[in-house]
Enzyme design. Structure first.
Site, PDB file in Angstrom:
ATOM      1  N   GLU A 372      65.181  94.436  79.311  1.00 44.26           N
ATOM      2  CA  GLU A 372      65.554  95.594  80.163  1.00 44.26           C
ATOM      3  C   GLU A 372      66.000  96.772  79.304  1.00 44.26           C
ATOM      4  O   GLU A 372      66.924  97.511  79.646  1.00 44.26           O
ATOM      5  CB  GLU A 372      66.570  95.178  81.220  1.00 44.26           C
ATOM      6  CG  GLU A 372      65.931  94.136  82.130  1.00 44.26           C
ATOM      7  CD  GLU A 372      66.566  93.969  83.484  1.00 44.26           C
ATOM      8  OE1 GLU A 372      67.233  94.896  83.945  1.00 44.26           O
ATOM      9  OE2 GLU A 372      66.335  92.905  84.088  1.00 44.26           O
TER      10      GLU A 372
HETATM   11  N1  CAA Z   1      65.979 106.933  84.986  1.00 48.27           N
HETATM   12  C1  CAA Z   1      65.155 107.668  85.753  1.00 48.27           C
HETATM   13  N2  CAA Z   1      64.088 108.302  85.269  1.00 48.27           N
HETATM   14  C2  CAA Z   1      63.856 108.199  83.952  1.00 48.27           C
HETATM   15  C3  CAA Z   1      64.665 107.455  83.095  1.00 48.27           C
HETATM   16  C4  CAA Z   1      65.788 106.803  83.666  1.00 48.27           C
HETATM   17  N3  CAA Z   1      66.607 106.059  82.950  1.00 48.27           N
HETATM   18  N4  CAA Z   1      64.170 107.533  81.841  1.00 48.27           N
HETATM   19  C5  CAA Z   1      63.086 108.305  81.909  1.00 48.27           C
HETATM   20  N5  CAA Z   1      62.897 108.714  83.180  1.00 48.27           N
HETATM   21  C6  CAA Z   1      61.830 109.589  83.687  1.00 48.27           C
HETATM   22  C7  CAA Z   1      61.916 110.958  83.069  1.00 48.27           C
HETATM   23  O1  CAA Z   1      62.774 111.803  83.797  1.00 48.27           O
HETATM   24  C8  CAA Z   1      60.483 111.404  83.118  1.00 48.27           C
HETATM   25  O2  CAA Z   1      60.169 111.852  84.406  1.00 48.27           O
HETATM   26  P1  CAA Z   1      59.598 113.349  84.668  1.00 48.27           P
HETATM   27  O3  CAA Z   1      58.396 113.510  83.796  1.00 48.27           O
HETATM   28  O4  CAA Z   1      59.323 113.386  86.126  1.00 48.27           O
HETATM   29  O5  CAA Z   1      60.728 114.266  84.262  1.00 48.27           O
HETATM   30  C9  CAA Z   1      59.707 110.121  82.923  1.00 48.27           C
HETATM   31  O6  CAA Z   1      60.585 109.055  83.264  1.00 48.27           O
HETATM   32  C10 CAA Z   1      59.212 109.928  81.518  1.00 48.27           C
HETATM   33  O7  CAA Z   1      60.300 110.030  80.672  1.00 48.27           O
HETATM   34  P2  CAA Z   1      60.176 110.528  79.191  1.00 48.27           P
HETATM   35  O8  CAA Z   1      59.249 111.697  79.104  1.00 48.27           O
HETATM   36  O9  CAA Z   1      61.564 110.695  78.705  1.00 48.27           O
HETATM   37  O10 CAA Z   1      59.442 109.274  78.514  1.00 48.27           O
HETATM   38  P3  CAA Z   1      59.608 108.654  77.093  1.00 48.27           P
HETATM   39  O11 CAA Z   1      58.367 107.921  76.851  1.00 48.27           O
HETATM   40  O12 CAA Z   1      60.053 109.667  76.086  1.00 48.27           O
HETATM   41  O13 CAA Z   1      60.847 107.626  77.248  1.00 48.27           O
HETATM   42  C11 CAA Z   1      61.921 105.613  77.996  1.00 48.27           C
HETATM   43  C12 CAA Z   1      61.013 106.785  78.331  1.00 48.27           C
HETATM   44  C13 CAA Z   1      63.338 105.939  78.463  1.00 48.27           C
HETATM   45  C14 CAA Z   1      61.973 105.251  76.527  1.00 48.27           C
HETATM   46  C15 CAA Z   1      61.309 104.482  78.828  1.00 48.27           C
HETATM   47  O14 CAA Z   1      60.001 104.226  78.388  1.00 48.27           O
HETATM   48  C16 CAA Z   1      62.102 103.189  78.805  1.00 48.27           C
HETATM   49  O15 CAA Z   1      63.117 103.074  79.498  1.00 48.27           O
HETATM   50  N6  CAA Z   1      61.612 102.208  78.033  1.00 48.27           N
HETATM   51  C17 CAA Z   1      62.219 100.866  78.079  1.00 48.27           C
HETATM   52  C18 CAA Z   1      61.484 100.007  79.079  1.00 48.27           C
HETATM   53  C19 CAA Z   1      62.239  98.794  79.427  1.00 48.27           C
HETATM   54  O16 CAA Z   1      63.452  98.807  79.694  1.00 48.27           O
HETATM   55  N7  CAA Z   1      61.514  97.677  79.532  1.00 48.27           N
HETATM   56  C20 CAA Z   1      62.105  96.466  79.985  1.00 48.27           C
HETATM   57  C21 CAA Z   1      61.064  95.634  80.650  1.00 48.27           C
HETATM   58  S1  CAA Z   1      61.608  94.821  82.086  1.00 48.27           S
HETATM   59  C22 CAA Z   1      62.469  93.455  81.601  1.00 48.27           C
HETATM   60  O17 CAA Z   1      62.860  93.323  80.481  1.00 48.27           O
HETATM   61  C23 CAA Z   1      62.769  92.509  82.693  1.00 48.27           C
HETATM   62  C24 CAA Z   1      63.134  91.151  82.203  1.00 48.27           C
HETATM   63  O18 CAA Z   1      62.343  90.417  81.672  1.00 48.27           O
HETATM   64  C25 CAA Z   1      64.489  90.644  82.410  1.00 48.27           C
END
Ligand code: CAA
Length: 388
Positions: A372
């Site tokens: 996550e």
């Molecule tokens: N909350 C809401 N919206 C968000 C957000 C957040 N925390 N983070 C990013 N966004 C939105 C942004 O506002 C943007 O939207 P708009 O274009 O409409 O403004 C969009 O998402 C894209 O964001 P970025 O341009 O900032 O994208 P990025 O590629 O630079 O970064 C990131 C995004 C935060 C790194 C994201 O990719 C991320 O959170 N990565 C981690 C994924 C993750 O947590 N994976 C876990 C898998 S699930 C799991 O683990 C379950 C399990 O097994 C237990």
């Protein structure tokens, strides 16, 4: 009850309702999860009877509205329950956390009425288990780079691709799958589709042989020309990434609570052991070296608990909680890793063998710094929120 007043009034006591949840979760964990936890870790299999019990006791849909068969509880109650289960069995708590935070919450918040009636009611009752499918072989932290495609074919989507490290991969019957429909729109072209086990072209791949949370099943999933009906898309066309991010924000509170529970479980074992184990003619607790360890473990756990409860409370109050959830997960997962390592040290040689439980908690702790969103991702989320 006015929760804001309670929080700003700095009343850190649990309400009667929260205490009841804590007691029920503790009873279940100590009486039903503890026996067999070592064996389940060993054979890498969760007991279906226990899973049914978790459903019957209401742990699989705690925050879902009673209208859809859930417990209608707040996020604080949920965090408390996750903490208690995690003290004993982090495999049980990850199954629960994914079902509650990522699948049920996402469906209730963004799904339509038909989807809620068809899927949420069964998930909330624990009749079936859900999985959240975002990660791919080349899209873990970099979640916008989805290679799985959902081609729009009129009344259905044609789903193709592979998902990796999916919790509940084989146990689940209902999967929320993120896939790219309009690659040129990047993250704004992603959709979330509800996929059912048994749909033609969907297969469950290899089971991962993991370091920790071994009784929960983690699989890769393959989709080959799976026809997913249009009505299985969650929300507007192209809002799948927003759905995933928003869902993960809440999910991080669940994982932070899990990390907190792993740490607290290891601490409780270390404290009990230090009172009964003697060296140099006295219980090891009387040695200052051990006292220092236990004092610091208890302090860090308390700090982590405050962060977890604060994030949960903010979410319950309908306030901004993204930064606080990421902080809670970042901090609590580091605490879990540190405390469990120290708990093994307090146990000495006994800590290194399975019978004493702390080695398992140490292995389980590591994943909380990874899934996550890794610790590094939490820092990115926090830093972005600081700039807002
Ligand atoms: N909350 C809401 N919206 C968000 C957000 C957040 N925390 N983070 C990013 N966004 C939105 C942004 O506002 C943007 O939207 P708009 O274009 O409409 O403004 C969009 O998402 C894209 O964001 P970025 O341009 O900032 O994208 P990025 O590629 O630079 O970064 C990131 C995004 C935060 C790194 C994201 O990719 C991320 O959170 N990565 C981690 C994924 C993750 O947590 N994976 C876990 C898998 S699930 C799991 O683990 C379950 C399990 O097994 C237990």
């Amino acid at each position: 009850m006015d929760m804001t007043a309670e929080w700003t009034g700095m009343d850190f006591n649990l309400s009667e309702e929260h205490k009841a949840v804590q007691e029920a979760a503790r009873d279940f964990a100590q009486n039903e999860l503890l026996p067999g936890v070592i064996e389940r870790d060993d054979v890498q299999k969760f007991d279906p009877t226990l899973l049914r019990r978790m459903g019957d006791l209401g742990f699989m849909g705690m925050m879902v509205s009673p209208e859809y068969g859930g417990g209608g509880m707040d996020t604080v109650s949920y965090a408390i329950a996750i903490e208690e289960l995690s003290k004993v069995d982090a495999s049980a708590s990850v199954i629960m956390s994914v079902n509650n935070s990522l699948v049920c919450w996402g469906l209730e918040k963004y799904g339509n009425e038909d989807q809620k009636q068809k899927y949420l009611t069964r998930l909330a009752a624990g009749e079936v288990v859900g999985a959240f499918c975002l990660s791919e072989p080349e899209a873990g932290s970099d979640a916008t780079s989805q290679h799985t495609t959902a081609e729009d074919k009129g009344d259905y989507y044609l789903l193709n691709g592979t998902k990796n490290w999916i919790t509940n991969g084989n146990t689940a019957s209902i999967y929320l799958v993120m896939a790219q429909t309009y690659p040129e729109k990047r993250h704004k072209g992603i959709n979330c589709l509800i996929v059912e086990k048994g749909m033609e072209g969907f297969s469950v791949g290899k089971k991962e042989d993991k370091m920790g949370i071994r009784a929960s099943d983690t699989h890769s999933l393959m989709f080959t020309d799976v026809k997913v009906p249009k009505e299985n898309r969650i929300g507007e066309d192209g809002m799948g990434f927003k759905f995933a991010m928003s869902t993960l924000n809440g999910g991080r509170i669940g994982i932070a609570a899990q990390a907190l529970g792993i740490a607290a479980g290891a601490y409780e074992l270390a404290l009990a052991y230090s009172l009964q184990r003697k060296t140099f003619a006295k219980p090891i607790f009387e040695h200052q070296a051990i006292q220092f360890k236990l004092a610091e473990m208890a302090t860090r756990i308390e700090a982590a608990r405050l962060l977890v409860y604060k994030a949960a409370r903010l979410k319950d109050e309908g306030k901004e909680f993204v930064k606080e959830a990421a902080m809670a997960k970042l901090y609590a997962s580091d605490v879990a890793m540190w405390v469990t390592t120290e708990a093994v040290q307090v146990h000495g040689g006994y800590g290194y063998v399975k019978e004493y439980h702390v080695e398992r908690l140490m292995r389980d702790a590591k994943i909380t710094q990874i899934y996550e969103g890794t610790s590094e991702i939490q820092k990115i989320v926090i830093a972005r929120e600081l700039l807002k």
